[in-house]
Design an enzyme around this catalytic site. Structure first.
Site, short mmCIF file in Angstrom:
data_model
loop_
_atom_site.label_atom_id
_atom_site.label_comp_id
_atom_site.label_asym_id
_atom_site.label_seq_id
_atom_site.Cartn_x
_atom_site.Cartn_y
_atom_site.Cartn_z
N GLY A 1 2.11 2.36 10.61
CA GLY A 1 3.10 3.43 10.43
C GLY A 1 3.80 3.83 11.72
N HIS B 1 -9.71 1.49 4.49
CA HIS B 1 -8.46 1.63 5.25
C HIS B 1 -8.69 2.56 6.44
CE1 HIS B 1 -4.38 2.74 6.30
NE2 HIS B 1 -4.00 1.63 5.71
N ASN C 1 0.88 -1.17 0.00
CA ASN C 1 0.00 0.00 0.00
C ASN C 1 0.91 1.23 0.00
OD1 ASN C 1 -1.81 2.04 0.49
ND2 ASN C 1 -2.36 1.39 2.57
N TRP C 2 1.07 1.80 -1.18
CA TRP C 2 2.01 2.92 -1.30
C TRP C 2 1.49 4.19 -0.64
CZ3 TRP C 2 4.33 3.10 -6.98
CH2 TRP C 2 4.98 1.89 -7.24
N LYS C 3 0.19 4.23 -0.34
CA LYS C 3 -0.44 5.45 0.20
C LYS C 3 -0.16 6.64 -0.74
CE LYS C 3 -0.25 3.35 4.69
NZ LYS C 3 -0.27 3.48 6.13
N GLY D 1 2.65 -1.10 4.20
CA GLY D 1 2.79 0.31 3.85
C GLY D 1 4.25 0.68 3.66
N GLY D 2 4.89 1.18 4.71
CA GLY D 2 6.26 1.69 4.63
C GLY D 2 7.24 0.75 3.94
N GLU E 1 -5.79 -4.72 10.50
CA GLU E 1 -4.77 -3.69 10.72
C GLU E 1 -5.07 -2.92 11.99
OE1 GLU E 1 -2.64 -2.62 6.82
OE2 GLU E 1 -4.32 -1.27 7.03
N SER F 1 3.02 -2.10 10.29
CA SER F 1 4.47 -2.20 10.56
C SER F 1 5.05 -3.57 10.26
CB SER F 1 4.78 -1.77 12.00
OG SER F 1 4.37 -0.42 12.21
N GLU G 1 -7.06 4.92 7.58
CA GLU G 1 -6.84 6.34 7.28
C GLU G 1 -8.05 6.94 6.59
OE1 GLU G 1 -3.10 5.75 5.29
OE2 GLU G 1 -2.21 5.18 7.21
P1 PGA Z 1 2.55 0.28 7.56
O1 PGA Z 1 1.12 0.53 6.86
O2 PGA Z 1 3.07 -1.02 7.02
O3 PGA Z 1 3.40 1.45 7.12
O4 PGA Z 1 2.33 0.24 9.01
C1 PGA Z 1 0.23 -0.53 6.66
C2 PGA Z 1 -1.06 -0.01 6.08
O5 PGA Z 1 -1.49 1.09 6.46
O6 PGA Z 1 -1.68 -0.66 5.22
#
Ligand code: PGA
Length: 256
Positions: free
Chosen positions: A177, A99, A13-15, A238-239, A171, A217, A101
């Protein structure tokens, strides 16, 4: 439960990262390192503007392209929005829905999430449905209730014949994050709970086949342990998906 009955899916997930010019190197790297992967499905969920480049770059390899959101209606006067039809037509196969967010910053509710899931399935996109509790909710001891309610609300949008196309991503909001990963026991407990809700609604056969990911994470160091858990069938990353090597290391860790 026998994991061979379901697909492992590792999704990046590149966001809101990577302009089209920046995306080129990352896509080339993912193709080089993950393009021949056979033991799991590899997906990159890129920003809308990166989709055409991602589809072109990855067309001859085993990595699929996903989106990070979509609108719930088919078309119409919704300035600035993107429909499931547009995504499908552009070559997208997966879409992240709900998600945390989006729930937190854009006010997405369980009811809206359900509408989007219906639309995605109607357009033959595989929804990656995100659920998870906040730290406050975990501290209050209501994690399973919160996640259970989110899963039940999502499943109201899923007819039985499409249930196996749905992917859940557990999640925990406090792990996203933050570098603070859930323990494998915590993640396994909630992923198992998600599967038990699917079982209650659709029966054991379908529950055995539904992919349940962990996200929050996940990285090259902790992935193997998380992915060894019986009810964890992949990751939403994500990251660690913003560079080819750590992402590929997670893909490798899922081969167990
Ligand atoms: P993260 O993000 O791996 O940076 O914690 C995961 C996500 O939000 O899908």
């Amino acid at each position: 439960m026998n994991k061979t009955l379901r697909q492992t899916v590792i999704a990046g997930n590149w966001k809101m990262n990577k302009t089209p010019s920046e995306a080129r190197d990352l896509l080339d790297g993912v193709k080089k390192l993950c393009g021949k992967t056979k033991w799991c499905d590899v997906v990159v969920c890129v920003p809308y503007l990166d989709i055409p480049l991602a589809v072109r770059t990855l067309k001859d390899c085993r990595v699929s392209v996903g989106a990070q959101n979509m609108h719930q209606e088919a078309s119409g006067a919704f300035t600035g929005e993107i429909s499931a039809e547009m995504l499908r037509d552009a070559g997208v196969k997966y879409v992240i829905i709900g998600h945390s967010e989006r729930r937190q910053y854009f006010g997405e509710t369980d009811a809206l999430v359900a509408k989007k899931i219906t639309r995605a399935l109607d357009c033959d996109l595989r929804p990656i449905i995100c659920v998870g509790e906040t730290l406050e909710q975990r501290d209050m001891g209501i994690t399973l209730e919160i996640v259970g309610a989110q899963v039940k609300a999502a499943l109201t949008a899923v007819p039985e014949d499409k249930a196996r196309r749905v992917i859940f991503a557990y999640e925990p909001v406090w792990a996203i994050g933050t570098g603070r990963v859930a323990t494998s026991e915590q993640a396994a407990e909630v992923c198992g709970h998600i599967r038990s809700i699917v079982r209650k609604q659709y029966g054991a056969r379908i529950a055995r086949g539904v992919t349940v990911q962990y996200g929050g994470s996940m990285n090259a160091e902790n992935a193997r342990e998380l992915l060894s858990q019986a009810d964890i069938d992949g990751g939403l990353i994500g990251g660690a998906s913003l560079k080819p090597e750590p992402f590929a290391a997670i893909v490798d860790a899922s081969n167990q």
